[in-house]
Design a protein around this motif. Structure first.
Motif, PDB file in Angstrom:
ATOM      1  N   SER A 164       1.418   6.613  -6.979  1.00 33.56           N
ATOM      2  CA  SER A 164       0.338   7.707  -6.655  1.00 33.56           C
ATOM      3  C   SER A 164       0.257   9.159  -7.159  1.00 33.56           C
ATOM      4  O   SER A 164       0.556   9.827  -8.289  1.00 33.56           O
ATOM      5  N   GLU A 172       0.946  -1.031   0.256  1.00 31.59           N
ATOM      6  CA  GLU A 172      -0.480   0.036   0.138  1.00 31.59           C
ATOM      7  C   GLU A 172       1.464   1.898   0.302  1.00 31.59           C
ATOM      8  O   GLU A 172       0.571   2.454  -0.417  1.00 31.59           O
ATOM      9  N   GLU A 217      -9.480  14.176  -2.136  1.00 36.79           N
ATOM     10  CA  GLU A 217      -8.235  13.991  -1.027  1.00 36.79           C
ATOM     11  C   GLU A 217      -6.728  13.627  -1.933  1.00 36.79           C
ATOM     12  O   GLU A 217      -6.713  13.663  -3.016  1.00 36.79           O
ATOM     13  N   LYS A 234     -19.859   9.196 -10.317  1.00 36.58           N
ATOM     14  CA  LYS A 234     -18.938  10.148  -9.090  1.00 36.58           C
ATOM     15  C   LYS A 234     -17.576  11.317 -10.185  1.00 36.58           C
ATOM     16  O   LYS A 234     -17.049  10.624 -10.985  1.00 36.58           O
ATOM     17  N   ARG A 238     -14.069  11.645 -10.512  1.00 38.60           N
ATOM     18  CA  ARG A 238     -13.148  11.077  -9.522  1.00 38.60           C
ATOM     19  C   ARG A 238     -11.665  12.333 -10.581  1.00 38.60           C
ATOM     20  O   ARG A 238     -11.817  12.539 -11.442  1.00 38.60           O
ATOM     21  N   TYR A 286      -7.713   6.777  -9.046  1.00 36.55           N
ATOM     22  CA  TYR A 286      -8.485   7.349  -8.748  1.00 36.55           C
ATOM     23  C   TYR A 286      -8.851   8.347  -7.359  1.00 36.55           C
ATOM     24  O   TYR A 286      -8.013   6.452  -6.316  1.00 36.55           O
ATOM     25  N   PHE A 287      -8.902   9.037  -7.507  1.00 40.51           N
ATOM     26  CA  PHE A 287      -8.355  10.162  -6.169  1.00 40.51           C
ATOM     27  C   PHE A 287     -10.085  10.566  -6.250  1.00 40.51           C
ATOM     28  O   PHE A 287     -10.756  11.305  -6.760  1.00 40.51           O
ATOM     29  N   ARG A 288     -10.417  10.825  -5.018  1.00 41.45           N
ATOM     30  CA  ARG A 288     -12.123  11.136  -4.864  1.00 41.45           C
ATOM     31  C   ARG A 288     -11.387  12.682  -4.988  1.00 41.45           C
ATOM     32  O   ARG A 288     -10.049  12.949  -4.662  1.00 41.45           O
ATOM     33  N   GLU A 329      -5.204  10.840  -1.201  1.00 44.56           N
ATOM     34  CA  GLU A 329      -4.443   9.732  -1.290  1.00 44.56           C
ATOM     35  C   GLU A 329      -5.902   8.835  -2.140  1.00 44.56           C
ATOM     36  O   GLU A 329      -6.543   8.724  -2.031  1.00 44.56           O
ATOM     37  N   PRO A 330      -5.251   8.633  -3.062  1.00 45.38           N
ATOM     38  CA  PRO A 330      -5.859   7.415  -3.954  1.00 45.38           C
ATOM     39  C   PRO A 330      -7.195   6.813  -3.363  1.00 45.38           C
ATOM     40  O   PRO A 330      -7.050   6.489  -1.881  1.00 45.38           O
ATOM     41  N   GLN A 331      -8.830   6.580  -3.941  1.00 45.48           N
ATOM     42  CA  GLN A 331      -9.552   5.660  -3.132  1.00 45.48           C
ATOM     43  C   GLN A 331      -9.363   4.157  -3.794  1.00 45.48           C
ATOM     44  O   GLN A 331      -9.317   3.123  -3.176  1.00 45.48           O
ATOM     45  N   GLY A 332      -8.750   4.482  -5.596  1.00 47.12           N
ATOM     46  CA  GLY A 332      -8.734   3.081  -5.982  1.00 47.12           C
ATOM     47  C   GLY A 332      -7.306   2.936  -6.878  1.00 47.12           C
ATOM     48  O   GLY A 332      -6.849   3.634  -6.648  1.00 47.12           O
TER      49      GLY A 332
END
Length: 155
Positions: A12, A5, A52, A34, A36, A47-49, A54-57
């Protein structure tokens, strides 16, 4: 496939080939589009919010198919799970085409095929194998056919 992680978060933050705010819909039934922040780094699509760091995924762009769904929408589906399809909505046709082209070129397989093509062309033009100087000319992954080679019998 397992990932560390912390290494992914570090990756990222590296410079990207493409980055933009896109509409994104995940593969689950009932997922909605959504906004992103989407970032392509080597062959990883993060992909990030939008608010934010840090990546969401992340999607590893190997063994996948990228297709235009319409003029401003493209999808990514994985070959071993065709029903797992992600949709991305762009702001223009040009942006959509840029993303599709960049994602196709990001895969290891695309780069391997290019290496094989240019290796063959250089060898044809010069008579020399450009990989020989690096001591990797016999590596299977850089051969035109990547399967087992027939055994030669001594007569």
């Amino acid at each position: 496939m397992r990932f560390n992680e912390k290494e992914l978060i570090s990756l990222s933050r590296q410079p990207s080939e493409c980055i933009a705010e896109l509409g994104m819909r995940g593969p689950k039934k009932g997922d909605v589009v959504k906004r992103r922040l989407v970032k392509l780094v080597v062959n990883f699509l993060f992909y990030f919010r939008t608010d934010e760091e840090e990546p969401q995924g992340v999607l590893l762009l190997e063994q996948c198919r990228v297709e235009r769904e319409d003029s401003q929408v493209f999808s990514i589906a994985f070959l071993d799970e065709a029903e797992r399809k992600y949709l991305f909505e762009c702001d223009s046709q040009e942006q959509c085409q840029e993303w599709v082209d960049s994602i196709i070129k990001a895969s290891y397989e695309f780069m391997r095929k290019n290496l094989i093509f240019y290796r063959t062309e250089i060898h044809r033009l010069t008579g020399k194998d450009p990989l020989e100087q690096y001591g990797i000319e016999d590596e299977t992954r850089f051969q035109v056919t990547c399967g087992p080679q027939p055994a030669h019998k001594d007569s």
